[in-house]
Design a protein around this motif. Structure first.
Motif, PDB file in Angstrom:
ATOM      1  N   MET A 147      52.212   6.411  43.638  1.00 56.44           N
ATOM      2  CA  MET A 147      51.828   7.691  43.029  1.00 56.44           C
ATOM      3  C   MET A 147      50.441   7.580  42.378  1.00 56.44           C
ATOM      4  SD  MET A 147      54.111  10.007  40.419  1.00 56.44           S
ATOM      5  CE  MET A 147      53.207   9.517  38.974  1.00 56.44           C
ATOM      6  N   ASP A 148      49.702   8.655  42.415  1.00 57.58           N
ATOM      7  CA  ASP A 148      48.363   8.646  41.818  1.00 57.58           C
ATOM      8  C   ASP A 148      48.420   8.449  40.306  1.00 57.58           C
ATOM      9  OD1 ASP A 148      47.188   9.079  44.206  1.00 57.58           O
ATOM     10  OD2 ASP A 148      46.582  11.144  43.825  1.00 57.58           O
ATOM     11  N   ASP A 149      47.401   7.775  39.758  1.00 57.08           N
ATOM     12  CA  ASP A 149      47.231   7.770  38.319  1.00 57.08           C
ATOM     13  C   ASP A 149      46.777   9.166  37.890  1.00 57.08           C
ATOM     14  OD1 ASP A 149      47.853   5.096  37.650  1.00 57.08           O
ATOM     15  OD2 ASP A 149      45.971   4.451  38.540  1.00 57.08           O
ATOM     16  N   VAL A 150      46.984   9.448  36.613  1.00 57.32           N
ATOM     17  CA  VAL A 150      46.645  10.792  36.135  1.00 57.32           C
ATOM     18  C   VAL A 150      45.355  10.749  35.316  1.00 57.32           C
ATOM     19  CG1 VAL A 150      47.395  12.690  34.648  1.00 57.32           C
ATOM     20  CG2 VAL A 150      49.050  11.511  36.091  1.00 57.32           C
TER      21      VAL A 150
END
Ligand code: DUT
Ligand code: MG
Length: 150
Positions: A1-4
Motif C-alpha cells: 500500500m502507498d505511504d500517505v
C-alpha cells in the motif's frame, strides 16, 4: 500500500500537489499568488500548503523543465529540501534567467515535488578511510570524453 502524504491547505486558493500522469515521479506545486519576476531576479512564491511527510522521507522541490526551456525560469536552490519535520508553508524560490519579466499566475504549476527516502546515519570521526579504486581523484580526473582515452 502507498505511504500517505498528508497535506494541509493553508489558504482558500491552495491546491493539492498533483501528478500530471499516474506514475509520474513529481507532484506539481501550484502558486497561490500572482507575482512578477524581473530578469535576473528571484522571488519566493507561496504554495499555500503544509505537509506531513512519511517517516524517513524528504521532499525535493525541483524545477519544471517546460518553464526552464520556454521561459528560463527555474528553482534557484534546486533541489530545495523539505525536511520531514517541517510544518510551515512550502515556498518555492523561482529565478528568472530570461531577458524579459516572467509573470507567475495564481494557480500556475511552478515546480514539482519528489518524495525521496532519507538514510539515517550517525556521524563518526575517523583517521582512516577505506581504500578505493577512485581514491582522491575527482573534478575531471577521468578525462572529459571517453574513458581510458589518453
Ligand atoms: O525550497 C524550499 C526549501 C526549504 N523550504 C522549507 C522546508 C525546509 O525544511 C526549511 C529549511 O530549508 P533548508 O534547510 O534548505 O534551509 P536553511 O537555510 O538550512 O534553513 P534552516 O536553518 O531553517 O534549516 O525551509 C521550503 O519551503 N522551500
Ligand atoms: Mg537547514
Amino acid at each position: 500500500m502507498d505511504d500517505v502524504l498528508k497535506v494541509k491547505l493553508l489558504h482558500p486558493d491552495a491546491q493539492l500537489p498533483q501528478r500530471a500522469n499516474p506514475g509520474d515521479a513529481g507532484l506539481d506545486l501550484y502558486s497561490i499568488e500572482e507575482k512578477n519576476i524581473a530578469p535576473g531576479e528571484a522571488e519566493l512564491i507561496r504554495t499555500g500548503i503544509a505537509i506531513e511527510l512519511p517517516r524517513r522521507t524528504e521532499a525535493q522541490v525541483r524545477p519544471r523543465s517546460g518553464l526552464a526551456l520556454k521561459h528560463r525560469v527555474t528553482v534557484l536552490n534546486s533541489p530545495g529540501t523539505i525536511d520531514e519535520g517541517y510544518r510551515g508553508e512550502i515556498k518555492v524560490i523561482l529565478i528568472n534567467f530570461g531577458k524579459t519579466p516572467f509573470k507567475v499566475e495564481k494557480g500556475m504549476r511552478i515546480a514539482q515535488m519528489i518524495i525521496a527516502p532519507v538514510m539515517s546515519v550517525t556521524v563518526s570521526v575517523t583517521e582512516q578511510l577505506a581504500e578505493s579504486e577512485r581514491g582522491e581523484g575527482g573534478f575531471g580526473s577521468t578525462g572529459i570524453t571517453k574513458i581510458n582515452e589518453k
